[in-house]
Design a protein around this motif. Structure first.
Motif, mmCIF file in Angstrom:
data_model
loop_
_atom_site.group_PDB
_atom_site.id
_atom_site.type_symbol
_atom_site.label_atom_id
_atom_site.label_comp_id
_atom_site.label_asym_id
_atom_site.label_seq_id
_atom_site.Cartn_x
_atom_site.Cartn_y
_atom_site.Cartn_z
ATOM 1 N N GLU A 28 7.284 -7.672 -0.258
ATOM 2 C CA GLU A 28 6.696 -8.125 -1.513
ATOM 3 C C GLU A 28 6.116 -9.537 -1.384
ATOM 4 O OE1 GLU A 28 9.512 -5.616 -4.652
ATOM 5 O OE2 GLU A 28 9.881 -7.751 -4.304
ATOM 6 N N LYS A 31 3.427 -9.037 2.008
ATOM 7 C CA LYS A 31 2.554 -7.861 1.855
ATOM 8 C C LYS A 31 2.126 -7.331 3.226
ATOM 9 C CE LYS A 31 1.054 -9.569 -2.620
ATOM 10 N NZ LYS A 31 2.189 -8.948 -3.288
ATOM 11 N N LYS A 77 -0.059 -4.505 -2.590
ATOM 12 C CA LYS A 77 -1.263 -5.297 -2.860
ATOM 13 C C LYS A 77 -1.556 -5.415 -4.359
ATOM 14 C CE LYS A 77 -6.169 -5.718 -1.636
ATOM 15 N NZ LYS A 77 -6.020 -7.131 -1.200
ATOM 16 N N PHE A 78 -1.289 -4.353 -5.103
ATOM 17 C CA PHE A 78 -1.712 -4.340 -6.508
ATOM 18 C C PHE A 78 -0.575 -4.495 -7.520
ATOM 19 C CE2 PHE A 78 -5.121 -2.026 -4.306
ATOM 20 C CZ PHE A 78 -6.226 -2.743 -4.759
ATOM 21 N N GLN A 79 0.663 -4.337 -7.100
ATOM 22 C CA GLN A 79 1.740 -4.433 -8.079
ATOM 23 C C GLN A 79 1.985 -5.886 -8.494
ATOM 24 O OE1 GLN A 79 5.518 -2.999 -6.677
ATOM 25 N NE2 GLN A 79 5.922 -4.783 -5.423
ATOM 26 N N LYS A 80 2.333 -6.065 -9.774
ATOM 27 C CA LYS A 80 2.722 -7.356 -10.311
ATOM 28 C C LYS A 80 4.180 -7.270 -10.741
ATOM 29 C CE LYS A 80 -1.588 -8.697 -9.969
ATOM 30 N NZ LYS A 80 -2.018 -9.652 -8.927
ATOM 31 N N GLU A 81 4.739 -8.409 -11.084
ATOM 32 C CA GLU A 81 6.134 -8.421 -11.510
ATOM 33 C C GLU A 81 6.349 -7.521 -12.715
ATOM 34 O OE1 GLU A 81 10.010 -9.273 -10.961
ATOM 35 O OE2 GLU A 81 8.366 -10.045 -9.712
ATOM 36 N N SER A 82 5.335 -7.491 -13.597
ATOM 37 C CA SER A 82 5.451 -6.702 -14.829
ATOM 38 C C SER A 82 5.191 -5.214 -14.618
ATOM 39 C CB SER A 82 4.483 -7.234 -15.885
ATOM 40 O OG SER A 82 3.145 -7.165 -15.405
ATOM 41 N N SER A 83 4.632 -4.866 -13.455
ATOM 42 C CA SER A 83 4.266 -3.459 -13.220
ATOM 43 C C SER A 83 5.045 -2.833 -12.058
ATOM 44 C CB SER A 83 2.760 -3.344 -12.950
ATOM 45 O OG SER A 83 2.396 -4.070 -11.787
ATOM 46 N N LYS A 84 6.165 -3.428 -11.700
ATOM 47 C CA LYS A 84 6.934 -2.923 -10.557
ATOM 48 C C LYS A 84 7.441 -1.503 -10.789
ATOM 49 C CE LYS A 84 8.626 -6.931 -8.022
ATOM 50 N NZ LYS A 84 9.827 -7.665 -7.558
ATOM 51 N N TRP A 87 4.537 0.997 -10.516
ATOM 52 C CA TRP A 87 4.111 1.179 -9.134
ATOM 53 C C TRP A 87 5.170 1.872 -8.289
ATOM 54 C CZ3 TRP A 87 -0.288 1.542 -6.841
ATOM 55 C CH2 TRP A 87 -1.403 0.919 -7.385
#
Length: 237
Positions: A28, A31, A77-84, A87
């Motif tokens: 994470e 990457k 590459k595309f995941q954010k903390e809010s979208s873990k 994803w």
């Protein structure tokens, strides 16, 4: 079929049992530059080789390892903390799709898979299941909005979107029970939810909240029952 089962077992071992938390954190942070990413994909290939125990399947094994590397890289590459969470679910679904397609293709059974995906049975089930998720949540939100506005309380705290996901899960369970002719399980599910809700109703001492919960629950269960029965009827035609 055993090839597919072994590939799924290799995925479970590689993704959940043989991947240290330190590797997850390193991937994470760094990457595509993390060596752990490539070691992780290699382990999936090695596990597939050990379980299949067939060196002639090297193309299948290499495809599994490479696809795992690509999917994990895209997630990192595309995941954010809010979208873990989103994803993570997407990542697992993509891995399983690749495993199923490659496994069936290797067994020369890809025609059977495509025949099923294009069959009336799959289309009917997919339509019913998709309808019971977000669409019904939106419909219920519109139907009970006058009552939800009437009992709104800023002091009341709840998990974000928890009610929506609980409703989706209970509707899918009701649908499963109806389609498998286990109608008694629907009653058990309703009783279980009533037990969990009893404390809220007792503490609230508000008739409005009690009626609101009953309306939402009965509507949700009723729609799931109706969809389940209609699906059963459609599958018999």
């Amino acid at each position: 079929m055993m090839i597919l089962v072994k590939l799924i077992l290799a995925h479970i071992l590689g993704d959940f049992l043989l991947q240290p938390n330190s590797w997850v954190k390193a991937k994470e942070e760094k990457k595509g530059l993390a060596w752990q990413l490539y070691a992780h994909a290699s382990i999936h290939g090695l596990l597939s080789l050990l379980l299949l125990f067939d060196i002639s399947s090297w193309k299948l094994i290499a495809s599994i390892a490479f696809s795992h590397l690509i999917i994990d890289y895209i997630k990192l590459k595309f995941q954010k903390e809010s979208s873990k969470i989103t994803w993570f679910i997407t990542d697992q679904i993509l891995h399983l799709i690749v495993i199923v397609f490659l496994g069936l293709y290797w067994q020369n059974s890809e025609k059977q898979l495509f025949d099923f995906l294009l069959s009336d049975t799959f289309i009917i089930l997919a339509t019913a299941i998709l309808f019971l998720t977000q669409p019904v949540s939106i419909i219920l939100g519109v139907l009970i909005k006058p009552w939800s506005d009437a009992i709104s309380n800023e002091k009341e705290q709840s998990l974000k979107n928890a009610g929506k996901y609980i409703g989706i899960l209970e509707r899918l369970l009701v649908f499963l029970f109806i389609c498998t002719n286990h109608f008694e399980a629907v009653g058990f599910l309703l009783a279980t939810k009533s037990v969990f809700r009893f404390g809220d109703l007792k503490e609230s001492k508000e008739r409005k909240l009690t009626e609101y919960i009953l309306i939402g629950t009965l509507l949700s269960f009723g729609i799931a029952l109706l969809v389940g029965l209609l699906t059963q009827y459609a599958l018999k035609l």
